[in-house]
Design a protein around this motif. Structure first.
Motif, PDB file in Angstrom:
ATOM      1  N   ALA A 181       0.836  -1.208   0.000  1.00  0.00           N
ATOM      2  CA  ALA A 181       0.000   0.000   0.000  1.00  0.00           C
ATOM      3  C   ALA A 181       0.867   1.252   0.000  1.00  0.00           C
ATOM      4  CB  ALA A 181      -0.941  -0.013   1.205  1.00  0.00           C
ATOM      5  N   PHE A 182       1.938   1.231   0.786  1.00  0.00           N
ATOM      6  CA  PHE A 182       2.840   2.383   0.826  1.00  0.00           C
ATOM      7  C   PHE A 182       3.416   2.664  -0.558  1.00  0.00           C
ATOM      8  CE2 PHE A 182       7.076   4.248   1.334  1.00  0.00           C
ATOM      9  CZ  PHE A 182       6.737   5.415   2.010  1.00  0.00           C
ATOM     10  N   LEU A 183       3.835   1.603  -1.235  1.00  0.00           N
ATOM     11  CA  LEU A 183       4.436   1.772  -2.558  1.00  0.00           C
ATOM     12  C   LEU A 183       3.440   2.294  -3.594  1.00  0.00           C
ATOM     13  CD1 LEU A 183       6.725  -1.380  -2.692  1.00  0.00           C
ATOM     14  CD2 LEU A 183       7.409   1.000  -2.342  1.00  0.00           C
ATOM     15  N   SER A 184       2.153   2.083  -3.355  1.00  0.00           N
ATOM     16  CA  SER A 184       1.150   2.537  -4.320  1.00  0.00           C
ATOM     17  C   SER A 184       0.713   3.990  -4.081  1.00  0.00           C
ATOM     18  CB  SER A 184      -0.081   1.621  -4.271  1.00  0.00           C
ATOM     19  OG  SER A 184      -0.791   1.807  -3.060  1.00  0.00           O
ATOM     20  N   LEU A 185       1.184   4.591  -2.995  1.00  0.00           N
ATOM     21  CA  LEU A 185       0.808   5.970  -2.685  1.00  0.00           C
ATOM     22  C   LEU A 185       1.480   6.969  -3.634  1.00  0.00           C
ATOM     23  CD1 LEU A 185       1.107   5.937   1.211  1.00  0.00           C
ATOM     24  CD2 LEU A 185      -1.007   5.884  -0.138  1.00  0.00           C
ATOM     25  N   SER A 186       0.845   8.117  -3.781  1.00  0.00           N
ATOM     26  CA  SER A 186       1.458   9.211  -4.540  1.00  0.00           C
ATOM     27  C   SER A 186       2.641   9.752  -3.746  1.00  0.00           C
ATOM     28  CB  SER A 186       0.435  10.327  -4.758  1.00  0.00           C
ATOM     29  OG  SER A 186       0.156  10.968  -3.522  1.00  0.00           O
ATOM     30  N   PRO A 187       3.554  10.470  -4.395  1.00  0.00           N
ATOM     31  CA  PRO A 187       4.687  11.056  -3.663  1.00  0.00           C
ATOM     32  C   PRO A 187       4.252  11.953  -2.495  1.00  0.00           C
ATOM     33  CG  PRO A 187       5.127  11.119  -6.001  1.00  0.00           C
ATOM     34  CD  PRO A 187       3.696  10.657  -5.850  1.00  0.00           C
ATOM     35  N   ALA A 188       3.193  12.719  -2.680  1.00  0.00           N
ATOM     36  CA  ALA A 188       2.720  13.597  -1.598  1.00  0.00           C
ATOM     37  C   ALA A 188       2.212  12.777  -0.414  1.00  0.00           C
ATOM     38  CB  ALA A 188       1.623  14.525  -2.118  1.00  0.00           C
ATOM     39  N   ALA A 189       1.473  11.709  -0.697  1.00  0.00           N
ATOM     40  CA  ALA A 189       0.959  10.864   0.378  1.00  0.00           C
ATOM     41  C   ALA A 189       2.100  10.118   1.071  1.00  0.00           C
ATOM     42  CB  ALA A 189      -0.070   9.884  -0.171  1.00  0.00           C
ATOM     43  N   ARG A 190       3.096   9.669   0.298  1.00  0.00           N
ATOM     44  CA  ARG A 190       4.257   9.008   0.904  1.00  0.00           C
ATOM     45  C   ARG A 190       4.979   9.961   1.852  1.00  0.00           C
ATOM     46  NH1 ARG A 190       7.553   5.580  -3.675  1.00  0.00           N
ATOM     47  NH2 ARG A 190       5.856   4.210  -4.253  1.00  0.00           N
ATOM     48  N   TRP A 191       5.107  11.226   1.450  1.00  0.00           N
ATOM     49  CA  TRP A 191       5.773  12.203   2.304  1.00  0.00           C
ATOM     50  C   TRP A 191       5.030  12.312   3.629  1.00  0.00           C
ATOM     51  CZ3 TRP A 191       4.006  16.666   4.585  1.00  0.00           C
ATOM     52  CH2 TRP A 191       4.980  17.436   5.226  1.00  0.00           C
ATOM     53  N   LEU A 192       3.693  12.354   3.588  1.00  0.00           N
ATOM     54  CA  LEU A 192       2.899  12.462   4.806  1.00  0.00           C
ATOM     55  C   LEU A 192       3.107  11.238   5.699  1.00  0.00           C
ATOM     56  CD1 LEU A 192       0.787  13.938   6.480  1.00  0.00           C
ATOM     57  CD2 LEU A 192      -0.973  12.766   5.134  1.00  0.00           C
ATOM     58  N   VAL A 193       3.071  10.045   5.101  1.00  0.00           N
ATOM     59  CA  VAL A 193       3.292   8.819   5.870  1.00  0.00           C
ATOM     60  C   VAL A 193       4.703   8.812   6.452  1.00  0.00           C
ATOM     61  CG1 VAL A 193       3.435   6.290   5.726  1.00  0.00           C
ATOM     62  CG2 VAL A 193       1.554   7.505   4.591  1.00  0.00           C
ATOM     63  N   ASP A 194       5.680   9.239   5.670  1.00  0.00           N
ATOM     64  CA  ASP A 194       7.065   9.343   6.166  1.00  0.00           C
ATOM     65  C   ASP A 194       7.116  10.186   7.433  1.00  0.00           C
ATOM     66  OD1 ASP A 194       7.916   7.957   3.927  1.00  0.00           O
ATOM     67  OD2 ASP A 194       8.806   9.696   2.935  1.00  0.00           O
ATOM     68  N   GLU A 195       6.488  11.360   7.385  1.00  0.00           N
ATOM     69  CA  GLU A 195       6.506  12.275   8.529  1.00  0.00           C
ATOM     70  C   GLU A 195       5.828  11.665   9.750  1.00  0.00           C
ATOM     71  OE1 GLU A 195       8.166  15.292   8.685  1.00  0.00           O
ATOM     72  OE2 GLU A 195       8.960  14.567   6.781  1.00  0.00           O
ATOM     73  N   ILE A 196       4.718  10.963   9.532  1.00  0.00           N
ATOM     74  CA  ILE A 196       4.000  10.317  10.643  1.00  0.00           C
ATOM     75  C   ILE A 196       4.870   9.234  11.270  1.00  0.00           C
ATOM     76  CG2 ILE A 196       2.036   8.826  11.203  1.00  0.00           C
ATOM     77  CD1 ILE A 196       0.462  10.421   9.029  1.00  0.00           C
TER      78      ILE A 196
END
Length: 159
Positions: A124-139
Motif C-alpha cells: 500500500a505504501f508503494l502505491s501511494l502518490s509522492p505527496a501521500a508518501r511524504w505524509l506517511v514518512d513524517e507520521i
C-alpha cells in the motif's frame, strides 16, 4: 534484553557504536533458521554452530554491552557471516552508511516474511502518490521519535 526477531525494526545510525550495531543485528536480522536466543550463551552457541568459529558467551556479552569494542578480526568475520552482512558494517561511519540502509530494508523484508510486518502495508505504501508518501514518512518519523523518548523515559525510571 528484547526478544530477537520481535519485529520492532529500529534504526541504527552508521556512526553507532559496535555494541549498538551488534544488538541491532540480533534484534532485527537474526537468521530465520536459528532458534531465537534467550541469552548470550545461546547467542554464542548459534554463532559458533553456524560459522565454526569458537565464540564465548563472555565475548558476546562484552560486545553487546560495549565492554569490548575492538574484537579480533575472526570474531567480526564470524558475526558478519552469521548475520549475512558485509564486514564493512562494523567499520567506520563512512564505510557503513550505505550498508545500514540496505540492512534496514532487509530487516523489513524479513519482518514481512515472519508476519511481524504486514506485506499489504508495504504494498500500500508503494502505491501511494509522492505527496501521500511524504505524509506517511513524517507520521512514521514522529511516531518513532515519540516511541524512543517513551522507552528512554521507561529505562531511566527503571534503572
Amino acid at each position: 534484553m528484547a526478544e530477537a526477531g520481535s519485529g520492532d525494526i529500529e534504526d541504527v545510525p552508521p556512526a553507532a557504536s559496535l555494541s549498538d550495531k551488534i544488538e541491532w543485528l540480533i534484534q532485527n536480522l537474526w537468521p530465520a533458521d536459528a532458534p531465537p536466543p534467550r541469552n548470550n550463551l545461546e547467542t554464542a552457541a548459534a554463532i559458533a554452530s553456524a560459522t565454526g568459529e569458537d565464540i564465548s558467551s563472555t565475548t558476546v556479552w562484552k560486545l553487546r554491552t560495549g565492554r569490548q569494542d575492538n574484537p579480533q578480526f575472526r570474531t567480526l568475520t564470524a558475526l558478519a557471516t552469521f548475520f549475512g552482512v558485509p564486514i564493512g558494517y562494523f567499520g567506520f561511519a563512512t564505510e557503513s552508511a550505505g550498508i545500514t540502509d540496505v540492512l534496514t530494508l532487509r530487516a523489513l523484508c524479513q519482518g514481512a516474511e515472519r508476519g511481524t510486518v504486514k506485506p499489504e502495508i508495504v504494498r500500500a505504501f508503494l502505491s501511494l502518490s509522492p505527496a501521500a508518501r511524504w505524509l506517511v514518512d513524517e507520521i512514521i518519523i514522529a511516531a518513532a521519535e515519540a516511541d524512543r523518548v517513551r522507552r528512554d523515559g521507561e529505562s531511566s525510571e527503571g534503572g
